[in-house]
Write a protein that holds these residues in place. Structure first.
Motif, PDB file in Angstrom:
ATOM      1  N   CYS A   1      79.962 -16.407  -7.337  1.00  0.00           N
ATOM      2  CA  CYS A   1      79.607 -17.816  -7.472  1.00  0.00           C
ATOM      3  C   CYS A   1      78.318 -18.048  -6.672  1.00  0.00           C
ATOM      4  O   CYS A   1      78.178 -17.569  -5.533  1.00  0.00           O
ATOM      5  N   GLN A   2      77.402 -18.820  -7.247  1.00  0.00           N
ATOM      6  CA  GLN A   2      76.113 -19.062  -6.609  1.00  0.00           C
ATOM      7  C   GLN A   2      75.920 -20.564  -6.379  1.00  0.00           C
ATOM      8  O   GLN A   2      76.141 -21.372  -7.279  1.00  0.00           O
ATOM      9  N   ALA A   3      75.505 -20.894  -5.157  1.00  0.00           N
ATOM     10  CA  ALA A   3      75.173 -22.280  -4.813  1.00  0.00           C
ATOM     11  C   ALA A   3      73.675 -22.355  -4.527  1.00  0.00           C
ATOM     12  O   ALA A   3      73.161 -21.626  -3.671  1.00  0.00           O
ATOM     13  N   SER A   4      73.002 -23.201  -5.263  1.00  0.00           N
ATOM     14  CA  SER A   4      71.551 -23.374  -5.069  1.00  0.00           C
ATOM     15  C   SER A   4      71.250 -24.866  -4.843  1.00  0.00           C
ATOM     16  O   SER A   4      71.986 -25.737  -5.313  1.00  0.00           O
ATOM     17  N   PHE A   5      70.180 -25.121  -4.141  1.00  0.00           N
ATOM     18  CA  PHE A   5      69.794 -26.489  -3.819  1.00  0.00           C
ATOM     19  C   PHE A   5      68.445 -26.767  -4.476  1.00  0.00           C
ATOM     20  O   PHE A   5      67.438 -26.073  -4.187  1.00  0.00           O
ATOM     21  N   PRO A   6      68.423 -27.746  -5.379  1.00  0.00           N
ATOM     22  CA  PRO A   6      67.173 -28.048  -6.093  1.00  0.00           C
ATOM     23  C   PRO A   6      66.034 -28.381  -5.122  1.00  0.00           C
ATOM     24  O   PRO A   6      66.244 -28.944  -4.040  1.00  0.00           O
ATOM     25  N   ASN A   7      64.850 -28.003  -5.575  1.00  0.00           N
ATOM     26  CA  ASN A   7      63.601 -28.279  -4.849  1.00  0.00           C
ATOM     27  C   ASN A   7      63.538 -27.558  -3.508  1.00  0.00           C
ATOM     28  O   ASN A   7      62.772 -27.952  -2.625  1.00  0.00           O
ATOM     29  N   THR A   8      64.396 -26.522  -3.356  1.00  0.00           N
ATOM     30  CA  THR A   8      64.344 -25.697  -2.144  1.00  0.00           C
ATOM     31  C   THR A   8      64.457 -24.245  -2.548  1.00  0.00           C
ATOM     32  O   THR A   8      64.731 -23.915  -3.706  1.00  0.00           O
TER      33      THR A   8
ATOM     34  N   ASN B   1      78.344 -32.163   2.084  1.00  0.00           N
ATOM     35  CA  ASN B   1      78.368 -33.214   3.100  1.00  0.00           C
ATOM     36  C   ASN B   1      76.974 -33.528   3.643  1.00  0.00           C
ATOM     37  O   ASN B   1      76.841 -34.127   4.708  1.00  0.00           O
ATOM     38  N   CYS B   2      75.980 -33.086   2.916  1.00  0.00           N
ATOM     39  CA  CYS B   2      74.596 -33.384   3.321  1.00  0.00           C
ATOM     40  C   CYS B   2      74.054 -34.467   2.381  1.00  0.00           C
ATOM     41  O   CYS B   2      73.913 -34.212   1.170  1.00  0.00           O
ATOM     42  N   PRO B   3      73.773 -35.648   2.906  1.00  0.00           N
ATOM     43  CA  PRO B   3      73.286 -36.717   2.020  1.00  0.00           C
ATOM     44  C   PRO B   3      71.940 -36.413   1.390  1.00  0.00           C
ATOM     45  O   PRO B   3      71.590 -36.988   0.355  1.00  0.00           O
ATOM     46  N   GLU B   4      71.206 -35.503   1.994  1.00  0.00           N
ATOM     47  CA  GLU B   4      69.855 -35.222   1.507  1.00  0.00           C
ATOM     48  C   GLU B   4      69.813 -34.105   0.470  1.00  0.00           C
ATOM     49  O   GLU B   4      68.896 -34.065  -0.360  1.00  0.00           O
ATOM     50  N   LEU B   5      70.754 -33.176   0.540  1.00  0.00           N
ATOM     51  CA  LEU B   5      70.756 -32.005  -0.364  1.00  0.00           C
ATOM     52  C   LEU B   5      72.139 -31.844  -0.983  1.00  0.00           C
ATOM     53  O   LEU B   5      73.133 -31.789  -0.256  1.00  0.00           O
ATOM     54  N   HIS B   6      72.146 -31.734  -2.314  1.00  0.00           N
ATOM     55  CA  HIS B   6      73.406 -31.541  -3.019  1.00  0.00           C
ATOM     56  C   HIS B   6      73.331 -30.224  -3.806  1.00  0.00           C
ATOM     57  O   HIS B   6      72.358 -29.985  -4.533  1.00  0.00           O
ATOM     58  N   PRO B   7      74.360 -29.367  -3.641  1.00  0.00           N
ATOM     59  CA  PRO B   7      74.301 -28.030  -4.287  1.00  0.00           C
ATOM     60  C   PRO B   7      74.608 -28.093  -5.775  1.00  0.00           C
ATOM     61  O   PRO B   7      75.266 -29.012  -6.266  1.00  0.00           O
TER      62      PRO B   7
END
Length: 626
Positions: free
Chosen positions: A217-224, A164-170
């Motif tokens: 399960c792993q959730a990562s956010f690109p460029n962070t 639900n974050c428009p700036e970061l997608h997991p």
């Protein structure tokens, strides 16, 4: 399908917000990872007749009432907010279009809570909506496992993270899924309340070995540097499997035995120890022991361990072998058989291990078997020699037991060769030895006298039994000469046997025939001969020598002049007495004669009508023998 349903509901709520009543719509709950952002979708409505020129709004934190001075998250009129939300909140929606969507950035745990929206249309047209949204700040992905997973049945496990974050997608990845299957990423999905999630699915067929497996399960956010992991332990349901149990147990009688059974199942099984259908012990546990104190042969056998739960059951058996010495052997009782018949004797016992069985008689082994509980002795045609006591002996390394039994062989009488007659002085004894079964009757027959004497006449016959032998003794008193013929006859229900008894001891018989009276007779005859020779010589001397003619010498007295006064009468009396006694069954002692005399009497010459001593004794001796 989920997406279309959620979208339809969303537009229904938008349409409702355009109605003429105060109302608001927002997700009741929404989540976001710490350090990311979240967009809380919001729609509101007010009465159409108000027609405000400008629409303002306020977001409060944790309270909808301004008088409580709740923290202001966002305020469109002044942009004055609580310090916790400075630089973190902004309005994404257009309030004029009745869109009150709020964006929160750089989320931290203290921002988690309830968020309320208040519409401000100017003047008194302000309204705080009771609808609110609860923000949950999370640090782990949500792994969704079905409530019941059974071994052998395909299962779908999903990993869901908020998006639900428009700036970061997991981006999602699975941890520890090796051997379970390849994951499938479904992508971004809209939920019923207008929120978005990223979903990845993992399909596999679980086994009992995967129960408790830690799946991540792993959730990562690109460029962070933001990276979040979540784990779930697989709870695989499966029926019991007995994984541990004793092998066959050997125990000595009287010792302690412990039987152990362990099972693997989910949920834990009900373990039960049983024997012959009887429950001995049970409990809900992963393992269960059965304790047996001072075991006996009665507890020898097969024990069953049963494990069961909702999904199935399993069972295993264990044999308990109680080692003990042989029991006292049992035989088919005392056997009675007729000579020539076939006899079968069964000897049996019980022991562990099986014993060595032996049947013997008088230390002679007749039959034996090794490691058998029964022994059959076959006698195809029994003889009297088979009669007697037998022993059945059972033994193993723990002890020995024996049982005696008798075999009674019935047969017709047999008169043994040691049967005979013998004389001693004036007594004759006849021995008759008979072997027979059952006990025979014995009779002695004197055929020349037409006399039969049996065992009932205890005065003359003595009988004694020893085993199969019956010894009968006939005693004849007053029998100085050779006895008459004696026949021994024996009889039982199988036949009759007769034997004329031989007379033994011939050198003794001559003295027995002479007896004490004969000795006196012989001595008298010897003296008479000596006297006769002496007198003859004297006569010859007198004739030849005149010195013997004078009257100084006494007259010569000859033995023929000697007489026994009353001898004929006494002799006849004694002979009659002896005959009467023989007719009465040979009872009593022999008659005694008056044999008193002097040496001077031997010189007297008897008269013609009288018995001389020599003749009398000789005749009496002959009568006694007869």
């Amino acid at each position: 399908m989920i997406f279309l349903t959620a979208l339809s509901l969303f537009w229904i709520m938008i349409s409702a917000s355009r109605g003429g009543q105060w109302g608001a719509w927002m997700p009741s709950s929404i989540s976001a990872f710490e350090g990311t952002c979240v967009s809380i979708p919001c729609r509101f409505s007010f009465p159409d007749e108000l027609r405000p020129a400008v629409v303002h709004g306020v977001w409060y934190f944790n309270s909808p009432y301004p008088k409580n001075y709740p923290p202001v998250v966002f305020k469109s009129r002044t942009q004055v907010v609580h310090e916790s939300f400075q630089g973190r909140s902004r309005l994404l929606g257009d309030l004029g279009l009745r869109n009150c969507t709020l964006l929160l950035s750089n989320l931290s745990p203290e921002l988690g809570g309830k968020y309320y929206f208040r519409g401000d249309l100017g003047g008194y047209n302000q309204y705080t909506f009771s609808e609110h949204s609860v923000l949950d700040i999370i640090n782990t992905p949500n792994i969704v496992v079905p409530p019941e997973v059974m071994a052998g049945t395909e299962v779908e496990v999903s990993c869901m993270v908020p998006d639900n974050c428009p700036e970061l997608h997991p981006e999602l990845s699975w941890l520890g899924h090796e051997g379970l299957g390849e994951p499938t990423v479904l992508g971004r999905l809209r939920e019923e309340e207008g929120t978005w999630v990223q979903v990845s699915l993992l399909h596999f067929v679980p086994t009992r070995e995967t129960n408790g497996h830690r799946l991540g399960c792993q959730a990562s956010f690109p460029n962070t540097t933001l990276q979040f992991e979540g784990y779930a332990s697989l709870d695989i349901k499966y029926p019991p499997v007995i994984v541990e149990i004793n092998s066959t147990v050997e125990a000595i009688e009287g010792s302690h035995v412990s039987l152990f059974c362990g099972a693997d199942s989910n949920p834990p099984p009900l373990l039960t120890w049983m024997r012959d259908g009887t429950v001995l012990r049970e409990a809900v546990a992963e393992s269960l022991s059965l304790e047996l104190d001072e075991v006996t042969p009665a507890e020898d056998g097969v024990y069953l361990c049963l494990a069961e739960n909702t999904y199935g059951q399993d069972n295993r058996t264990v044999g308990l072998s109680v080692m003990y010495a042989p029991w006292k052997p049992t035989v088919n009782g005392t056997v009675v058989a007729v000579e020539g018949e076939t006899v079968s004797i069964l000897c049996s016992t019980q022991s562990n291990p099986d014993p060595i069985l032996t049947i013997f008689k008088e230390k002679q082994i007749l039959a034996t078997v090794i490691y058998e509980s029964e022994l059959q002795l076959e006698l195809p045609a029994v003889t009297p020699e088979d009669d007697g006591e037998y022993w059945c002996v059972a033994e193993n390394q723990y002890g020995q037991r024996a049982t005696a039994f008798n075999l009674s062989v019935e047969f017709a009488p047999v008169i043994l060769l040691e049967s005979h007659c013998a004389a001693a002085r004036d007594t004759v004894q006849c021995l008759c030895v008979v072997k027979a079964n059952p006990e025979p009757s014995v009779a002695f027959e004197l055929p020349l006298r037409n006399v039969t004497v049996n065992e009932t006449e205890r005065e003359f016959v003595y009988s004694e039994r020893s085993g199969l032998l019956l010894t009968s003794i006939l005693t004849l008193r007053g029998q100085a000469q050779a006895p008459p013929r004696v026949i021994c006859t024996s009889h039982n229900l199988y036949g009759t046997k007769s034997l004329e008894l031989p007379f033994q001891g011939a050198h003794r018989l001559m003295w027995a025939k002479i007896g004490p009276v004969g000795a006196v007779v012989a001595f008298a005859i010897l003296i008479a001969i000596v006297c006769y020779i002496t007198q003859t010589r004297r006569k010859k001397n007198v004739t030849e020598s005149p010195s013997f003619s004078g009257g100084d010498n006494p007259p010569v007295v000859f033995s023929s002049d000697f007489r026994i006064s009353g001898a004929p009468e006494k002799y006849e009396s004694e002979r009659r007495l002896g005959s009467e006694r023989r007719l009465l069954g040979l009872r009593g002692e022999p008659p005694e004669l008056d044999l008193s005399y002097s040496h001077s009497d031997l010189g007297k010459r008897p008269t013609k009508d009288s018995y001389t001593l020599t003749e009398e004794l000789a005749e009496y001796a002959e009568i006694r023998v007869k």
